[in-house]
Design an enzyme around this catalytic site. Structure first.
Site, short mmCIF file in Angstrom:
data_model
loop_
_atom_site.label_atom_id
_atom_site.label_comp_id
_atom_site.label_asym_id
_atom_site.label_seq_id
_atom_site.Cartn_x
_atom_site.Cartn_y
_atom_site.Cartn_z
N ASP A 106 0.81 -1.60 -0.35
CA ASP A 106 0.03 0.04 0.07
C ASP A 106 0.66 1.94 -0.39
O ASP A 106 2.30 1.20 0.07
CB ASP A 106 -0.71 -0.23 1.36
CG ASP A 106 -1.99 0.80 1.11
OD1 ASP A 106 -2.41 1.40 0.15
OD2 ASP A 106 -2.90 0.79 1.86
N ASP A 143 -10.25 2.23 -3.81
CA ASP A 143 -11.13 2.05 -2.24
C ASP A 143 -12.57 1.52 -1.88
O ASP A 143 -13.51 1.56 -1.58
CB ASP A 143 -10.54 2.80 -1.11
CG ASP A 143 -9.14 2.51 -0.77
OD1 ASP A 143 -8.89 1.14 -1.31
OD2 ASP A 143 -8.68 2.96 -0.10
C1 DGJ Z 1 -5.93 1.82 1.81
C2 DGJ Z 1 -6.71 1.00 0.93
O1 DGJ Z 1 -6.57 1.12 0.04
C3 DGJ Z 1 -7.34 -0.05 1.47
O2 DGJ Z 1 -8.02 -1.19 0.66
C4 DGJ Z 1 -6.81 -0.43 2.66
O3 DGJ Z 1 -5.37 -1.97 2.35
C5 DGJ Z 1 -6.24 0.63 3.46
N1 DGJ Z 1 -5.74 1.69 2.75
C6 DGJ Z 1 -5.55 0.17 4.90
O4 DGJ Z 1 -4.77 0.94 5.57
#
Ligand code: DGJ
Length: 767
Positions: free
Chosen positions: A472, A535
């Site tokens: 991430d 997301d």
């Molecule tokens: C952002 C990601 O896109 C999510 O899927 C998740 O992993 C969160 N970060 C976790 O902090």
């Protein structure tokens, strides 16, 4: 294939040709980029010079009395020598700033990998054209890489200081390409967190258009992929060009139309905050730009790009390899979990048929929310008393693979790492650095930082219990240090780190993520075979995002999860059937508290997973065709693979009396007989509100206890459809799928889709 007669170069792929020529002024120009041409006819393609008008500056009277720099379809440009369109390269030396490169020589060779950058594999040939400015002691090498089977040409440049004096480089795009205006439209995307890949179109006028990212990453504002299309280009027919860049940092596209209608297109590293000094003997290499052409409409662009990504970008060991169905705990628990909770989720995920359990954020340091511990990559014992190995063993015993989340590029101000190495956080050394999601960026330009992060990852990976990593990246750049090309050097540092770790663990599957799709680009896909798309897990929003992304990237890189019915980002309610129908166009996963499922939903999800496993190859690697768009209130996508075609229909808002509808299908084997059907869906009793009273012997209240009780245990079957027909007939006439519900009358053919509802139609060759 590359053919040359010394001053012309014809680069041909399966269906396209790029024709370059060294003109009378010894400048390299593009005469044609389009459909295949005959090598005997190159003269007819040569763009005429024309008579210069008015106060045009003639570049070099001795060589040609006609040629003016801004009117040539030049493959490169520099400022201060009468080319006043956007320059491709900007150089400064103590003694002057006019750099005038002229043709010197060429070489045709096997592709030589580009040092420091992610490299596509399986290229056919490379043409290197050398140009020189001897007076300034500089060389410009233009590289053209041919990917014949994918109809793609890669372009990049190298600038070499062959003189004595330093040369300062302030701009170096990877590609410049010119074409004549035929009403072209730029079709790209804009976006943001939870809203990546929104369609973005503009007709090119006599302006300079610049877009891209200065955020340090390829970003969600403007992905480096975009197209140029003509006004008459449709999904299936007409001319379109596709462009992308194998790069993950700040980037820029410049499209400019000069007064006579020539369009110049440039792509490359963003010049903002980019300065490099080349000392004697040093050179600078740009990342590779990617170009394609088609006369088969927008689907033609996506076919070339999908093929290119699957065959040449994705690491070879993962090319066309089935990707597992994930369960991810993030939207089910966020950072609030215990080992017991994770185990119960893993157990249920295994029962449902998932194949991979991914433990997301919150497992390290003392991380209970997003304000702490990044950089301290040791297990949070309070939550996971048996460590990563404890939970991984449990998951493996259930028959699932185990995945773990990391965000290596960040540091939390409260972390132990920050106490030990405050100098590792990115700051300008003057101002208090600004926080993004409570965190700072860690300086990947420093070798010791990369070594530390490699060791952290290696410590976990060498236990052998991790099969998958979600990488991430949750903030963009700020407070940049003064040094010349920090953003670019950071990206080279990132490539060094991800290159080392993926080389050390070639069988660990990595998923790319940046607050969703904030860094889904060809650079990252060279290391990480798949990317978390957004997301936003709302079905409708995700459908739009996936569709726009699919013009440039194949479903095999798109990781999509079915999440809770009430979506957390939009608060829109959508049934699991529709959520699956959209998420399954790519790499399927689930992300919710699966222990909350009732028996109806549990059964439905088990059936979805079985369906996905049966059709995985088609859904991950099949030929993708966009057959209709929400411009017509429905979106239709076909994924086809040999003897199977799956067609997803997504309704826009429901309207009364929708009329009969024909589902378009394409590419079926004409002589084969196909069995067709619709994937089984169910309706919740709640769908019908107080109308249920028409079927019950006693009165029940809408949303009342009885309906709630019953709907957790039973459902109604949605419409059915079965039949068979020849491929030729279906290709020609499509499939009649009937009307949608309006008010009264309900039988087993009535489609009840509601707003944004979806269906999958299945076509399989009869055995
Ligand atoms: C952002 C990601 O896109 C999510 O899927 C998740 O992993 C969160 N970060 C976790 O902090």
């Amino acid at each position: 294939m590359i053919k040359t007669n010394e001053r012309t170069f014809l680069l041909s792929t399966k269906e396209t040709a790029l024709l370059l020529r060294v003109n009378e002024a010894d400048k390299l120009v593009c005469d044609h980029y389009g459909r295949l041409i005959d090598e005997g006819d190159l003269k007819s393609c040569a763009v005429p010079t024309g008579m210069p008008t008015g106060r045009t500056i003639i570049y070099d009277e001795k060589k040609s009395a006609k040629l003016a720099l801004p009117l040539m379809q030049s493959e490169f440009s520099t400022p201060f020598k009468s080319d006043d369109l956007s320059p491709m390269i900007e150089l400064y030396a103590e003694k002057g700033r006019v750099f005038d490169f002229i043709y010197d020589s060429y070489e045709i060779r096997d592709f030589v990998p580009m040092e420091g950058y992610p490299n596509p594999h399986g290229a056919d040939q490379e043409l290197v054209i050398k140009c020189k400015d001897e007076k300034m002691g500089a060389e410009l090498h233009l590289h053209y890489v041919v990917f014949e089977d994918s109809d793609v040409i890669g372009k990049f440049i190298r600038i070499v200081n062959v003189g004595e004096e330093d040369i300062e480089l302030r701009r170096a795009y990877s590609s410049q390409f010119s074409l004549q205006n035929e009403g072209y439209i730029i079709h790209g995307s804009f976006g943001n967190w939870a809203g990546e890949f929104q369609r973005n179109e503009t007709k090119i006028g006599h302006f300079r258009y610049e877009f891209g990212s200065d955020s340090g990453s390829s970003g969600d504002q403007h992905n480096p992929f975009f197209m140029l299309k003509r006004p008459d280009t449709s999904l299936h027919t007409g001319i379109a060009y596709g462009f992308n860049l194998i790069y993950s940092g700040s980037h820029r596209v410049c499209v400019e139309m000069e007064p006579y209608g020539m369009i110049r297109v440039q792509q490359g590293i963003s010049p903002s905050g980019f300065e490099k000094v080349l000392h004697k003997g040093e050179s600078f290499l740009t990342p590779m730009a990617v170009l394609t052409f088609t006369h088969h409409g927008l689907n033609g662009v996506s076919h070339h790009m999908h093929d290119f990504v699957n065959k040449h970008i994705i690491p070879e060991q993962f090319a066309y390899k089935p990707r597992p169905i994930a369960f991810n705990n993030w939207e089910g628990t966020y950072a609030k979990f215990t080992e017991g909770k994770l185990k119960s989720l893993a157990k249920k995920a295994a029962d449902l048929g998932c194949e991979l359990f991914v433990l997301d954020d919150g497992w390290f340091g003392h991380r209970d929310d997003d304000a702490s511990s990044l950089g301290d990559w040791t297990v949070y014992k309070k939550k996971l008393p048996h460590g990563i190995e404890g939970i991984a063993d449990y998951v493996h015993k259930l028959g699932l693979k185990f995945g773990l989340w990391f965000e290596p590029e960040m540091i939390s101000p409260d972390s132990e790492l920050m106490k030990a190495h405050p100098e590792w956080a990115v700051t300008d050394g003057i101002h208090e650095p600004s926080l993004g999601r409570n965190q700072l960026l860690i300086d990947l330009t420093k070798a010791e930082v990369r070594d530390y992060l490699f060791e952290c990852l290696d410590t976990h990976l060498k236990t052998g219990v991790i099969d998958f990593i979600k990488w991430d990246y949750n903030r963009t750049f700020s407070d940049l240090p003064r040094n010349g090309a920090f953003c670019h050097d950071y990206i080279l540092g990132l490539y060094d780190l991800v290159g080392r770790i993926t080389k050390a663990y070639p069988n660990v599957l990595f998923e790319n993520c940046a607050s969703g799709g904030g860094r889904n680009d060809l650079g990252m896909f060279c290391y990480f075979p798949q990317g978390w798309v957004s997301d936003d897990t709302d079905a409708l929003e995700r459908c739009k995002i996936q569709t726009e992304m699919a013009f440039g990237y194949p479903p095999s890189v798109m990781s999509n999860h079915v999440s809770a019915k009430t979506n957390h980002q939009m608060l829109r309610k959508t049934g699991f059937g529709t959520k699956f129908d959209i998420a399954c166009m790519g790499i399927l996963g689930y992300e919710m508290d699966v222990n909350d499922l009732d028996s109806v939903d549990e059964k439905a999800i088990k059936e979805q997973i079985e369906f996905y496993k049966e059709n995985r190859n088609t859904l991950q690697f099949g030929t993708y065709m966009l057959l209709d768009t929400f411009d017509h209130d429905r979106q239709i996508v076909e994924m086809a693979d040999g003897e199977c075609a799956l067609v997803t229909y997504v309704n826009y808002v429901q309207t009364p009396h929708s009329g009969n509808e024909r589902l378009p299908v394409t590419g079926l084997i004409p002589d084969a007989t196909y069995e067709y059907s619709v994937r089984k869906e169910v309706h919740s009793l709640k769908t019908f509100g107080s109308l249920v009273n028409q079927q019950t012997p006693f009165h029940v209240k809408e949303e009342g206890a009885i309906v709630n009780f019953l709907s957790r245990r039973m459902s109604l079957d949605a419409e059915a459809l079965h039949g068979e027909a020849k491929g030729a007939t279906l290709n020609a006439g499509g499939l009649q799928i009937g009307r949608q519900w309006t008010g009264t009358g309900y039988d087993d053919t009535t489609r009840i889709l509601l707003d944004f509802g979806a269906r999958i139609y299945i076509f399989k060759v009869k055995k």
